[in-house]
Design a protein around this motif. Structure first.
Motif, PDB file in Angstrom:
ATOM      1  N   ASN A 193       0.906  -1.420  -0.225  1.00 25.24           N
ATOM      2  CA  ASN A 193      -0.034   0.011   0.121  1.00 25.24           C
ATOM      3  C   ASN A 193       0.396   1.405  -0.174  1.00 25.24           C
ATOM      4  O   ASN A 193       0.051   2.239   0.738  1.00 25.24           O
ATOM      5  CB  ASN A 193      -0.956  -0.157   0.947  1.00 25.24           C
ATOM      6  CG  ASN A 193      -2.123  -0.914   1.338  1.00 25.24           C
ATOM      7  OD1 ASN A 193      -2.572  -0.995   0.402  1.00 25.24           O
ATOM      8  ND2 ASN A 193      -2.053  -2.607   1.501  1.00 25.24           N
TER       9      ASN A 193
ATOM     10  N   ARG B 266      -0.721   3.363  -2.350  1.00 22.55           N
ATOM     11  CA  ARG B 266      -2.224   4.214  -1.985  1.00 22.55           C
ATOM     12  C   ARG B 266      -1.990   5.342  -1.519  1.00 22.55           C
ATOM     13  O   ARG B 266      -1.625   5.888  -0.552  1.00 22.55           O
ATOM     14  CB  ARG B 266      -2.507   3.224  -1.253  1.00 22.55           C
ATOM     15  CG  ARG B 266      -4.265   3.851  -1.728  1.00 22.55           C
ATOM     16  CD  ARG B 266      -4.852   1.871  -0.852  1.00 22.55           C
ATOM     17  NE  ARG B 266      -4.572   0.937  -1.153  1.00 22.55           N
ATOM     18  CZ  ARG B 266      -5.017   0.004  -2.359  1.00 22.55           C
ATOM     19  NH1 ARG B 266      -5.906   0.942  -2.981  1.00 22.55           N
ATOM     20  NH2 ARG B 266      -4.420  -0.743  -2.477  1.00 22.55           N
TER      21      ARG B 266
ATOM     22  N   PHE C 105      -3.230   8.182   1.115  1.00 18.75           N
ATOM     23  CA  PHE C 105      -4.359   8.008   1.791  1.00 18.75           C
ATOM     24  C   PHE C 105      -5.784   9.370   1.994  1.00 18.75           C
ATOM     25  O   PHE C 105      -7.086   9.058   2.097  1.00 18.75           O
ATOM     26  CB  PHE C 105      -3.932   8.543   2.902  1.00 18.75           C
ATOM     27  CG  PHE C 105      -4.904   8.527   3.942  1.00 18.75           C
ATOM     28  CD1 PHE C 105      -5.867   7.485   4.675  1.00 18.75           C
ATOM     29  CD2 PHE C 105      -5.196   9.829   4.572  1.00 18.75           C
ATOM     30  CE1 PHE C 105      -6.822   7.489   5.477  1.00 18.75           C
ATOM     31  CE2 PHE C 105      -5.976   9.873   5.817  1.00 18.75           C
ATOM     32  CZ  PHE C 105      -6.587   8.937   6.140  1.00 18.75           C
TER      33      PHE C 105
ATOM     34  N   TYR D  19     -10.092   5.812  -2.172  1.00 22.02           N
ATOM     35  CA  TYR D  19     -10.050   4.680  -1.320  1.00 22.02           C
ATOM     36  C   TYR D  19     -10.919   4.513  -0.825  1.00 22.02           C
ATOM     37  O   TYR D  19     -10.327   4.958   1.133  1.00 22.02           O
ATOM     38  CB  TYR D  19      -8.428   4.858  -1.386  1.00 22.02           C
ATOM     39  CG  TYR D  19      -7.678   5.127  -2.443  1.00 22.02           C
ATOM     40  CD1 TYR D  19      -7.780   3.849  -3.286  1.00 22.02           C
ATOM     41  CD2 TYR D  19      -6.474   6.032  -2.017  1.00 22.02           C
ATOM     42  CE1 TYR D  19      -6.776   4.320  -4.730  1.00 22.02           C
ATOM     43  CE2 TYR D  19      -5.694   5.942  -3.382  1.00 22.02           C
ATOM     44  CZ  TYR D  19      -5.756   4.831  -4.736  1.00 22.02           C
ATOM     45  OH  TYR D  19      -5.356   5.066  -5.956  1.00 22.02           O
TER      46      TYR D  19
ATOM     47  N   THR E 103      -9.878   2.295   2.974  1.00 23.60           N
ATOM     48  CA  THR E 103      -9.009   3.127   3.971  1.00 23.60           C
ATOM     49  C   THR E 103      -8.852   4.104   4.824  1.00 23.60           C
ATOM     50  O   THR E 103      -8.998   4.257   5.573  1.00 23.60           O
ATOM     51  CB  THR E 103      -7.988   3.961   2.760  1.00 23.60           C
ATOM     52  OG1 THR E 103      -7.436   2.353   2.151  1.00 23.60           O
ATOM     53  CG2 THR E 103      -6.721   4.195   3.676  1.00 23.60           C
TER      54      THR E 103
ATOM     55  N   GLU F 136      -8.831   4.206   8.534  1.00 27.38           N
ATOM     56  CA  GLU F 136      -8.760   5.365   9.891  1.00 27.38           C
ATOM     57  C   GLU F 136      -9.532   6.042  10.658  1.00 27.38           C
ATOM     58  O   GLU F 136      -9.498   6.150  11.912  1.00 27.38           O
ATOM     59  CB  GLU F 136      -8.759   6.890   8.839  1.00 27.38           C
ATOM     60  CG  GLU F 136      -8.109   8.005   9.635  1.00 27.38           C
ATOM     61  CD  GLU F 136      -8.293   9.652   9.336  1.00 27.38           C
ATOM     62  OE1 GLU F 136      -8.398  10.381   9.438  1.00 27.38           O
ATOM     63  OE2 GLU F 136      -9.515   9.104   8.975  1.00 27.38           O
TER      64      GLU F 136
ATOM     65  N   SER G  54      -0.671   5.537   2.581  1.00 25.77           N
ATOM     66  CA  SER G  54      -1.966   4.232   3.674  1.00 25.77           C
ATOM     67  C   SER G  54      -1.135   3.693   4.699  1.00 25.77           C
ATOM     68  O   SER G  54      -1.981   3.660   5.233  1.00 25.77           O
ATOM     69  CB  SER G  54      -3.098   4.147   2.852  1.00 25.77           C
ATOM     70  OG  SER G  54      -3.935   5.481   1.917  1.00 25.77           O
TER      71      SER G  54
ATOM     72  N   LEU H 253      -3.474   1.449   8.010  1.00 26.05           N
ATOM     73  CA  LEU H 253      -2.991   0.393   7.429  1.00 26.05           C
ATOM     74  C   LEU H 253      -2.043  -0.774   9.426  1.00 26.05           C
ATOM     75  O   LEU H 253      -2.895  -1.682   9.105  1.00 26.05           O
ATOM     76  CB  LEU H 253      -2.838   0.025   6.432  1.00 26.05           C
ATOM     77  CG  LEU H 253      -4.184   0.445   5.023  1.00 26.05           C
ATOM     78  CD1 LEU H 253      -3.993   0.342   3.662  1.00 26.05           C
ATOM     79  CD2 LEU H 253      -6.047   0.261   5.795  1.00 26.05           C
TER      80      LEU H 253
END
Length: 459
Positions: free
Chosen positions: A76, A79, A81, A87, A90, A94, A315, A319
Motif C-alpha cells: 500500500n 496508495r 490516503f 480509497y 482506507t 482511519e 495509506s 493500515l
C-alpha cells in the motif's frame, strides 16, 4: 567516451559496482542515470555505515514489525490516503482507529479526530483548536484576543515551542528543578490567566519517561473555573505514553476520565508499534474541534472534510496501525508492554547493583526505560560512558542535560523495546559495567573525540 572508459564501464557492469573506485553523485544533479543494480549498491553502501537499529536505545520510534504487517505496508505504499473517493475503505479504517483510540482513552460520547504524520503534527492541530476556541470565548465576552499564551513544562518536546513561534502564541514554560523533572498544579498555577488558551501535560516525558501530575493539574483547572470563571482546557501530550499507560497502568487517570482533558495526541510509530509516519489526535467531544479549522473540499468528485496540515500522504501506516489493533488487542498490547517493563526493571536492578548509578524515579509510573546517572564524581562522566558504549560495543545510549532549571543535571536513558531480549539486557548491563571499568583506568574521553563519535551515524 574513450575506448578505455567504455571498457571500464563494461567491466564494472560485468564484474561489480562501478562506485568501488568512482566518487558517488553528491552535489550536482546527474546528467545520466545508472543501472538499477548500481543504484541499489550505491544506497546500500551508504546505509552500511549507519548504526544498528536493534542497538539504538535512544529512539522511541518503532524499528521492527511483523512480516505480515510489512506485507500490508509494501502493498500500500502507492496508495494516497487523501483520495477518499478512490480509497473509501482506507478512510473507513482511519475512522475505526480513531473510534478505537477514543474508546481506549475513555471518551464519554461522540468524538472526532485525525490521523497525522506523527505527534508533532497532532500537537500543532490540537493547539490550533485550543487557540481558535479560546478566541471564540473571548470574542463572545467582548474581550481582547491579542495576547494568547500556552502553559507547559520544560519537559515537553520542542514541537510545543515550535507551535508558539509559528502561530504567534506566547509560550509560558514552567522550569524544571533538580530532582523534580515533571510539573504539577503548584508549578502551573502562577502562569495561568485570562489569555491562557490551554495547559499541556506530558504522559511519558522524553527525558525520564515519567508523567506530569495530570490529575493535580485537572483539579487545579476545575478550581480556577469555579473560582475565577476561566475555562482553561488541558491537552495531554501522550506521544509516548498513550500506548503504555492504558496497558501497564489501566487504573491511572490521565485521559478523558478527567473533565478538563479535551484533546490527546499519541504516536502510532512509538509504542503503537508501527514504523515511522503515523500519529493520532483525538478530541474528547466533537465540539472540542474548532469548526473553523475544518475544510470542506470537493476533490476528485467527492466532498471531504479535511483537518490536517499535510495533504497527500501514504495509506500504509494507517493500515499497519489497524493491523496492530486487530492483531494484538488489549491482551496483546498488555503482554508486549509488560515484557518491556520487566526487562527495564531487570536492567535498572543490574545498574543499581553496580553501585555506580542513581536510578531516576524508580518505582514510579514510567515508560519501559531506565533513566540513570552517575551517583558520585568520577574521572569520567555520562557522556564518556555513552561514547565508550558506542565506540566499542555499538550501543546507542544517549547522555544529555535536562532543561532549565535542571540544566546542570546530566542523565542517561536506555529504552527497552519490544525486540530487546533478556539476554540483550544482560549483555548491555555487562557492557556498561565494563565501559565504566575501562574509563576508570584511562580517564574520560577528550571532548573533541567524544563529540566526533556521538554526532556520527545513528545519533
Amino acid at each position: 567516451m574513450s575506448i578505455d572508459s567504455r571498457q571500464m564501464a563494461a567491466d564494472a557492469a560485468l564484474f561489480g559496482n562501478r562506485f568501488v573506485t568512482q566518487e558517488v553523485p553528491s552535489r550536482e544533479f546527474p546528467d545520466t542515470g545508472m543501472f538499477a543494480q548500481d543504484a541499489l549498491h550505491l544506497v546500500a553502501e551508504d546505509l552500511a555505515l549507519e548504526g544498528d537499529p536493534a542497538r539504538n536505545l535512544a529512539t522511541f520510534v518503532t524499528t521492527w514489525m511483523e512480516p505480515e504487517a510489512q506485507q500490508i505496508i509494501a502493498a500500500n505504499l502507492h496508495r494516497n490516503f487523501i483520495d477518499h473517493a478512490e480509497y473509501p475503505r482506507t478512510a473507513e479504517i482511519e475512522q475505526r482507529c480513531i473510534r478505537m483510540l477514543a474508546d481506549l482513552f475513555h471518551a464519554p460520547g461522540e468524538t472526532t479526530g485525525a490521523r497525522t504524520q506523527g505527534s508533532s503534527e497532532a500537537i500543532m492541530l490540537g493547539s490550533l483548536s485550543l487557540k481558535w476556541n479560546w478566541r471564540k470565548r473571548r470574542e463572545a465576552a467582548g474581550a481582547s484576543t491579542s495576547s494568547p499564551n500556552l502553559v507547559f513544562g520544560g519537559d515537553v518536546h520542542v514541537v510545543w515551542e515550535k507551535f508558539c513561534r509559528y502561530f504567534d502564541v506566547e509560550p509560558r514554560i514552567v522550569p524544571l528543578q533538580p530532582g523534580k523533572y515533571t510539573i504539577g498544579p503548584d508549578d502551573v498555577e502562577p502562569y495561568i490567566d485570562e489569555n491562557t488558551i490551554g495547559v499541556a501535560a506530558v504522559l511519558g516525558t522524553t527525558f525520564t519517561g515519567h508523567k506530569d501530575d495530570v490529575v493535580g493539574i485537572n483539579d487545579l483547572l476545575l478550581r480556577i473555573r469555579a473560582e475565577r470563571g476561566l475555562d482553561v482546557p488541558m491537552h495531554v501530550d501522550a506521544a509516548s505514553g498513550g500506548f503504555v499507560w492504558p496497558f501497564l497502568y489501566p487504573h491511572s487517570e490521565w485521559d478523558f476520565r478527567l473533565e478538563q482533558v479535551r484533546s490527546i495526541n499519541v504516536s502510532g510509530h512509538k509504542f503503537g508499534l508501527v514504523y515511522p509516519g503515523i500519529g493520532w489526535l483525538i478530541f474528547r467531544e466533537t465540539a472540542d474541534l474548532a469548526k473553523e479549522l475544518v475544510f470542506e473540499e470537493n476533490y476528485l468528485g467527492k466532498t471531504d472534510s479535511t483537518f490536517t496540515l499535510n495533504f497527500s500522504t501514504g495509506s500504509a501506516m494507517v493500515l499497519a496501525q489497524y493491523y496492530n489493533f486487530v492483531r494484538y488487542g488489549r491482551a496483546g498490547y498488555t503482554y508486549i508492554m509488560q515484557n518491556m517493563q520487566t526487562n527495564a526493571r531487570v536492567l535498572a536492578e543490574k545498574l543499581a547493583a553496580m553501585g555506580r548509578f542513581e536510578i531516576i524515579g524508580a518505582g514510579e509510573e514510567q515508560l519501559p526505560l531506565v533513566a540513570f546517572r552517575l551517583a558520585e564524581e568520577t574521572g569520567y562522566d555520562e557522556f564518556d560512558i555513552a561514547w565508550q558504549l558506542s565506540a566499542e560495543r555499538g550501543w546507542m545510549v544517549p547522555a544529555y542535560t535536562l532543561p532549565p532549571n535542571a540544566q546542570d543535571v546530566t542523565i542517561m536513558r536506555a529504552l527497552v523495546k519490544e525486540t530487546m531480549s533478556r539476554e540483550q539486557v544482560d549483555t548491555l548491563a555487562r557492557d556498561i559495567d565494563e565501559a565504566c571499568a575501562t574509563l576508570a583506568k584511562k580517564g574520560g574521553v577528550h571532548e573533541s573525540e567524544r563529540n566526533r563519535i556521538l554526532t556520527g551515524p545513528g545519533h
